[in-house]
Design a protein around this motif. Sequence first.
Motif, PDB file in Angstrom:
ATOM      1  N   ALA A 182       0.824  -1.213   0.000  1.00  0.00           N
ATOM      2  CA  ALA A 182       0.000   0.000   0.000  1.00  0.00           C
ATOM      3  C   ALA A 182       0.856   1.259   0.000  1.00  0.00           C
ATOM      4  CB  ALA A 182      -0.930  -0.017   1.210  1.00  0.00           C
ATOM      5  N   HIS A 216     -11.890   5.665  -3.033  1.00  0.00           N
ATOM      6  CA  HIS A 216     -12.819   4.761  -3.726  1.00  0.00           C
ATOM      7  C   HIS A 216     -13.299   5.295  -5.080  1.00  0.00           C
ATOM      8  CE1 HIS A 216     -12.778   3.165   0.286  1.00  0.00           C
ATOM      9  NE2 HIS A 216     -13.721   3.949   0.760  1.00  0.00           N
ATOM     10  N   THR A 276      -3.418   4.554   3.357  1.00  0.00           N
ATOM     11  CA  THR A 276      -3.548   3.873   2.071  1.00  0.00           C
ATOM     12  C   THR A 276      -4.065   2.459   2.291  1.00  0.00           C
ATOM     13  OG1 THR A 276      -1.602   5.106   1.314  1.00  0.00           O
ATOM     14  CG2 THR A 276      -2.354   3.293  -0.076  1.00  0.00           C
ATOM     15  N   ARG A 277      -4.951   2.019   1.425  1.00  0.00           N
ATOM     16  CA  ARG A 277      -5.472   0.656   1.484  1.00  0.00           C
ATOM     17  C   ARG A 277      -5.008  -0.119   0.270  1.00  0.00           C
ATOM     18  NH1 ARG A 277     -11.867   0.781   2.373  1.00  0.00           N
ATOM     19  NH2 ARG A 277     -11.519  -1.289   1.512  1.00  0.00           N
ATOM     20  N   ASP A 287      -6.440  -3.307  -1.412  1.00  0.00           N
ATOM     21  CA  ASP A 287      -7.592  -4.190  -1.328  1.00  0.00           C
ATOM     22  C   ASP A 287      -7.311  -5.577  -1.890  1.00  0.00           C
ATOM     23  OD1 ASP A 287      -9.280  -2.240  -0.115  1.00  0.00           O
ATOM     24  OD2 ASP A 287      -9.470  -1.263  -2.061  1.00  0.00           O
ATOM     25  N   ASP A 343      -5.898   1.990  -2.850  1.00  0.00           N
ATOM     26  CA  ASP A 343      -6.780   3.142  -2.680  1.00  0.00           C
ATOM     27  C   ASP A 343      -6.055   4.167  -1.817  1.00  0.00           C
ATOM     28  OD1 ASP A 343      -8.896   4.901  -2.447  1.00  0.00           O
ATOM     29  OD2 ASP A 343     -10.368   3.351  -1.965  1.00  0.00           O
ATOM     30  N   GLN A 351     -13.578   1.056  11.298  1.00  0.00           N
ATOM     31  CA  GLN A 351     -12.908   2.156  10.612  1.00  0.00           C
ATOM     32  C   GLN A 351     -12.612   3.279  11.602  1.00  0.00           C
ATOM     33  OE1 GLN A 351     -15.965   3.004   7.728  1.00  0.00           O
ATOM     34  NE2 GLN A 351     -15.064   1.656   6.195  1.00  0.00           N
ATOM     35  N   TYR A 406      -9.711  10.660   7.819  1.00  0.00           N
ATOM     36  CA  TYR A 406      -9.651   9.336   7.189  1.00  0.00           C
ATOM     37  C   TYR A 406     -10.747   8.441   7.762  1.00  0.00           C
ATOM     38  CZ  TYR A 406      -5.028  10.978   5.741  1.00  0.00           C
ATOM     39  OH  TYR A 406      -3.997  11.692   5.212  1.00  0.00           O
ATOM     40  N   HIS A 415     -11.174   4.836   6.635  1.00  0.00           N
ATOM     41  CA  HIS A 415      -9.927   4.074   6.554  1.00  0.00           C
ATOM     42  C   HIS A 415      -9.843   3.008   7.633  1.00  0.00           C
ATOM     43  CE1 HIS A 415      -5.796   3.123   5.747  1.00  0.00           C
ATOM     44  NE2 HIS A 415      -5.394   3.513   6.944  1.00  0.00           N
ATOM     45  N   TYR A 416      -9.470   1.792   7.228  1.00  0.00           N
ATOM     46  CA  TYR A 416      -9.081   0.744   8.161  1.00  0.00           C
ATOM     47  C   TYR A 416      -7.558   0.799   8.303  1.00  0.00           C
ATOM     48  CZ  TYR A 416     -13.672  -1.569   7.838  1.00  0.00           C
ATOM     49  OH  TYR A 416     -15.020  -1.867   7.908  1.00  0.00           O
ATOM     50  N   SER A 418      -3.567   0.013   8.892  1.00  0.00           N
ATOM     51  CA  SER A 418      -2.786  -1.071   8.292  1.00  0.00           C
ATOM     52  C   SER A 418      -2.757  -2.315   9.175  1.00  0.00           C
ATOM     53  CB  SER A 418      -1.356  -0.598   8.014  1.00  0.00           C
ATOM     54  OG  SER A 418      -0.722  -0.171   9.211  1.00  0.00           O
ATOM     55  N   GLN A 447      -5.797  -4.181   8.420  1.00  0.00           N
ATOM     56  CA  GLN A 447      -5.706  -4.778   7.086  1.00  0.00           C
ATOM     57  C   GLN A 447      -4.946  -6.100   7.143  1.00  0.00           C
ATOM     58  OE1 GLN A 447      -4.684  -2.000   3.842  1.00  0.00           O
ATOM     59  NE2 GLN A 447      -5.118  -0.311   5.244  1.00  0.00           N
TER      60      GLN A 447
END
Length: 318
Positions: A10, A52, A134-135, A137, A143, A211, A261, A264-265, A267, A270
């Motif tokens: 990410a 997104h 930053t994600r 996915d 993202d 989130q 954010y 946002h999840y 890191s 994630q």
Amino acid sequence: MHYGIIGAGAMGYRYGVMLQEHAGVKVDFIETWEPNLQAVKSQGGVKVARDHQNQRLIPINIYRPEEYSGSPDVWIIFKKQMQLATELMRCQKAGLFKPHQYVFSAMNGMGHFEKINQFFDPDKIICGTAMIATRMDKPADVDFMGDLGTEVMHMAPYNNQAPNLTMQQVFQDFQLAQLGPKWATDWQGMCMSKVVFNAVCNTLCTMFEIQMGEFIQYPGVREMAKQLFDEAFDACERAGIELIETRQAEVDSVITVSKAYQYHYPSMYQDFSKGRPTEVDYINGYIAKLGRQNDYICRTHEFVVHEVHLAETMRQFK
């Protein structure tokens, strides 16, 4: 300047793509995760969205360490703490590291610069932190969270000397890339400021699988954050580390950053959600270890580390 990104995850994609697109510099990516490599090659680049929306395909150069023959001026390293030593050894064995090269990293947690120092001249190491969400996915699909221009990061030389000309050039490239760089004078205080922030937002959002915007809906967030921050600051003070933020500023940042954010999840979540080990030992665990080394027990951080590892263990029963 020519940059090489070790770790096309990410944050590796975030830095590499923004340098490539906005600073107009050459960027090469080094990756060892085969699904990621194959996805880039099959689709002709990395898919990038922002909040997104407006997903597009960005062509990039990506290589396994053993097939790379380039010689960047600066390596940028974004690997998980648990993978870093093995990754650096593999890159060294492949002949990627040269005496003239500089290295920058803004990884989460603490302990990585000591590992990087085993492969690079300490006068050529640039420490960093990034308040950039930053994600990733799926392989080659990222993202960038937050509007362009909201990125904030800090930099400091590992040798605690004034930045030399090459470091200044890296700073200027990061400016052109719109990564929002700022200089700090002490890398330990700079990095610990980010660690203690992550020890609240990353860890608590992971434990409850939420989130950041959902996290701050709870009225007791400030009290929870203050308890964790107070322990972390007390441990740092006993270790002689001065953070670049005050206690109150850290508490306030939990609210402001979480609002910025909100979808946002972090890191750590994630990793947790995908069944991977988390970096809690290098965040809350590092704070707890620092406290113990200086005759101070961070009881809340130690408990939180156990809670995250308990949640990791319980996945086998689901």
